[in-house]
Write an enzyme that holds these catalytic residues in place. Structure first.
Site: not given
Ligand code: ACM
Length: 264
Positions: A142, A38, A109
């Site tokens: 993540c 990321e 995300k």
């Protein structure tokens, strides 16, 4: 099929340095799919939205995407990598799937972690699965690990492999990803970073490394150290992920009881 990850230690804000370091780490490696962390090119701890907008890049014609296209050519691999994306005045914590010819997959995300909510706009794209030939690749970033629906949705959409660019600070993720793989019978590649950032005095973030590849039986095929950069490539048989039966009587998808589950 050869798959793997890069675990790096970016310097905050030093994009050219970080891309050069990645070029060195990737030299002489080749694979079908390599996952990078990321925000691999900028570092993680943005203090303001303005700071993120300044370091964010558009996907079309952006320096980092151009670098990824060249790195994909050199490694012969499809690359999944996280970066701050600017688009129409918005800024997303995004990941792209890149081949020499350009971006073939894109995700923003969905589950922003902690202070990321002050910096980034929440993801507004569907959870995507992209065909790279030998496998279908789903992308999550993540903290999405903490919401099992993310990996489930990618698996139900046909992902064989979950590419999981990360900057992990919570210690349970590497083990939780074993469960995500068992639940869905998919491979998962978590690409994390190492090192510490303390861009806000008194609020250091220590990244836990431990990038890993997990198979559909929940075996950790390789887990990196907590504190060293590393590139790891290994061979897998993707057919493992296309068998959702775990015995003659249980199929992980067919046995789901959607009549009992709720959205909230
Ligand atoms: C995280 O989602 N980067 C902790």
């Amino acid at each position: 099929m050869k798959i793997g990850f890069v675990q790096n230690e970016p310097r905050f804000g030093e994009v050219e340095h970080n891309l050069d370091r990645l070029s060195t780490l990737l030299a002489n490696h080749s694979a079908d799919l390599i996952v990078l962390p990321e925000l691999f090119n900028t570092g993680y701890q943005f203090t303001t939205r303005e700071e993120a907008l300044k370091l964010a890049e558009p996907l079309s014609g952006g320096r980092t995407v151009e670098w990824l296209m060249e790195a994909s050519r050199r490694t012969q691999a499809a690359l999944v990598a996280g970066l701050a994306e600017s688009s129409g005045g918005r800024v997303y914590n995004s990941a792209v799937l890149v081949r020499p010819e350009g971006v073939i997959g894109h995700y923003r995300k969905a589950h922003l972690f902690d202070t990321e909510k002050r910096v980034f706009d929440p993801g507004d794209l569907p959870l995507g699965v992209f065909d790279i030939g030998p496998a279908r690749v789903g992308i999550m970033i993540c903290f999405d690990w903490r919401f099992p629906e993310t990996a489930r949705t990618l698996a139900l959409k046909g992902a064989d492999i979950i590419a999981h660019p990360s900057n992990l600070v919570l210690k349970h993720c590497p083990d939780a990803m074993i469960t995500r793989c068992l639940e869905n019978r998919v491979f998962a590649i978590t690409a994390d970073r190492v090192g510490t950032e303390e861009r806000v005095a008194g609020q250091p973030l220590r990244f836990i490394g431990q990038s890993q590849v997990v198979d559909p039986d929940g075996n950790v095929l390789h887990r990196a150290s907590a504190d060293q950069e590393e590139v790891k490539i290994l061979s897998v048989d993707i057919r493992q992920a296309r068998e959702k039966r775990i015995n003659p009587n249980n199929d992980l998808f067919d046995d789901r009881r959607e009549d009992l589950y709720i959205a909230r």
